[in-house]
Design an enzyme around this catalytic site. Structure first.
Site: not given
Length: 568
Positions: A299, A472-474
């Site tokens: 995101h 920070l949503h890999p």
């Protein structure tokens, strides 16, 4: 520390998923489990980890963060920094502590391919409930858990700016909802956070530390795994570097919980991935799985910042002179400005009527500051974080060499599709419309960022390219899926890597597609569900509950327009 050289399970990674597994797998007393974490311990005295409001300090700090960076993003013209937790608990020890399950329809989407049926919302819900202790829910709430290890604080969102933001949402034509993780996600309302008694609730503190008293659990920090050993296609153990020395241990099973960056990296280093690519790096292919490192999602977000006309924001708390007093309040009483992550409320909305469920998430903050601590040049301010939640842009991760210590090449391809660009334009226009409502008038001192000069679609996109940051949503870089899907990596029924024995993946990389919010809660759920699969336990019974669906449910179903909660 144990000096055993053989374990039933070796878990690579002591982050969110690894912490859950370390706890659940050692509930079987006859199973010996080793958790290997490359980072250091999450010491209870470490204020930067344990103090909620200190969340901006670990990012970019080499003691807490692996400090990844993408290659130059082709559609942004620059590199994007990515923080990844370098401590026990992984990124749950340095993240924003926001707890979002995602929309139930995310999981209906997971379950669409043949073979993925056991990952629909009904099958995932009992595992969400097993991990939660939801202080903001009633004891009879069928959607929420009440006895789990993850303690969740609701809101409280008592700053008057929150109420005005929620009211502005109603004025703009949306609804309020009491629980975005409950019956109705869509709407404006308080958020749950992984904060309890003024302290961060990380996965390691909730799951791993309580299990460390068990004799069958060994946890080693500063243990960097360099190699997985195989006998044919069967994983047999690992080698790790610790304190300058290499150690090898045997494993009945190896479980990769290194996260969306390190799991595909280790798979590729082990000869599992696209065969031609591996050969180009001098690695003998062991299993041709071209999906390893592909389907990569994340995101992207921006901050829309406003000056606040009234002295009600938290901006003064950023004054260095005030920080000692704020710190002392937290140290001695776990109270004050430092005892919250301040992401206490926000919204989920649809940017257009074509999408079935919310594709935008807003985090509202009664302060104007970037994640790295850079504050807006105003006495008082507020901001909303926004970005598309299920973009169709996809990236990839590829190792650069056979060296396990060399960081891989990462590209997310942000803004790479017309649909992605359109959603970004819609996101900014929707956010601006909400922030311009009358409910915000008493506080609205004007837009600071991006500022009134940014108006056209292209100006908006140029600003996003310049200013966008990762949320920070890999995820999804070794996705679950049936063997019939050539890009799937993990068997959804066993969590085993396709074609391999005794090698499983349990972390964000296994998600088949990202959810429409922060992903820590889905990772915990996935690990809880995977633990039962690995242990051979009967899965929890699916719970078929009704939930809000746009265009199907009554428009006002679950809405809380006049709930006393909002009457601050």
């Amino acid at each position: 520390m144990s000096k055993k050289n053989s374990y039933d399970y070796v878990i690579i990674g002591g982050g969110s998923a690894g912490s859950v597994l370390g706890n659940r797998l050692t509930e079987d007393k006859d199973k010996e489990v080793l958790v290997l974490e490359a980072g250091r311990s999450d010491y209870p005295w470490d204020l930067f980890i344990q103090m909620p409001a200190a969340l901006m300090f670990p990012s970019g700090n080499r003691f807490y963060d692996w400090i990844y960076q993408t290659e130059e993003e082709p559609h942004m013209g620059r590199k994007v920094d990515h923080a990844r937790g370098k401590v026990l608990g992984g990124s749950s020890s340095i993240n924003g502590m926001i707890y979002q399950r995602g929309n139930p329809m995310d999981y209906e989407g997971w379950a669409e391919p043949e073979g993925m049926e056991s990952w629909d919302f009904a099958h995932c819900l009992p595992y969400f409930k097993r991990l939660e202790k939801t202080y903001g829910a009633t004891p009879f709430d069928q959607f929420r858990g009440h006895h789990g290890p993850i303690k969740l604080k609701r809101g409280p969102a008592t700053n008057p700016l929150f109420k005005s933001f929620f009211d502005a949402g109603v004025e703009a034509g949306y609804h309020k909802t009491k629980d975005v993780n409950g019956y109705r996600q869509e709407g404006f309302g308080p958020f749950d956070s992984q904060v309890h008694n003024g302290r961060r609730v990380s996965a390691s503190r909730a799951y791993l530390h309580p299990a460390m008293k068990r004799k069958n659990l060994t946890v080693k920090t500063r243990a960097f795994v360099t190699k997985i050993h195989f006998d044919g296609n069967k994983a047999t153990g690992v080698t790790f570097k610790r304190n300058g020395r290499y150690h090898t241990v045997d494993a009945g099973e190896v479980i990769l919980s290194g996260g969306a960056f390190n799991t595909p990296q280790l798979l590729q280093l082990s000869g599992i991935g696209d065969a031609e690519f591996l050969k180009s790096k001098g690695i003998e292919p062991r299993m041709h799985l071209p999906g390893v490192g592909e389907n990569f999602e994340d995101h992207l977000e921006v901050y829309i910042q406003h000056e606040c006309k009234e002295p009600v924001s938290l901006q003064p708390s950023l004054d260095v002179k005030r920080m000692p007093w704020i710190g002392l309040q937290w140290i001695f009483a776990r109270k004050g400005a430092a005892a919250s992550n301040h992401f206490e409320g926000g919204a989920f909305v649809r940017s257009n009527n074509q999408v079935a469920y919310p594709n935008l998430m807003f985090h509202f903050l009664p302060i104007a500051v970037r994640y790295d601590g850079q504050k807006a040049p105003v006495a008082h301010g507020y901001q909303v974080h926004v970005g598309p939640m299920y973009s169709n842009s996809r990236g990839s991760l590829k190792i650069k060499s056979k060296d396990p210590f060399e960081k891989p090449s990462i590209v997310f391809n942000y803004l790479s599709t017309k649909e992605d660009e359109q959603e970004w334009v819609e996101a900014i226009r929707v956010a601006r419309n909400i922030l311009a409502q009358k409910a915000m008038d008493p506080y609205n001192g004007g837009e600071i960022s991006p500022g009134p000069s940014v108006q056209t679609d292209e100006e908006i996109l140029d600003w996003v390219r310049r200013d966008g940051e990762t949320a920070l949503h890999p995820s999804c870089s070794a996705k679950m899926g049936p063997a019939s899907d050539p890009m799937s990596v993990v068997d959804p029924l066993t969590m085993k890597v396709h074609g391999m024995e005794n090698l499983r993946v349990v972390d964000a990389s296994a998600m088949p597609r990202t959810t429409n919010g922060n992903i820590h809660a889905p990772v915990l759920m996935l690990a809880e569900k995977a633990a039962d699969i690995i242990r051979g336990k009967k899965p929890l019974e699916p719970q078929y509950v009704d939930y809000y669906k746009h265009g199907v449910s009554d428009e006002n179903a679950g809405a809380m327009e006049f709930d006393p909660y909002y009457q601050h």
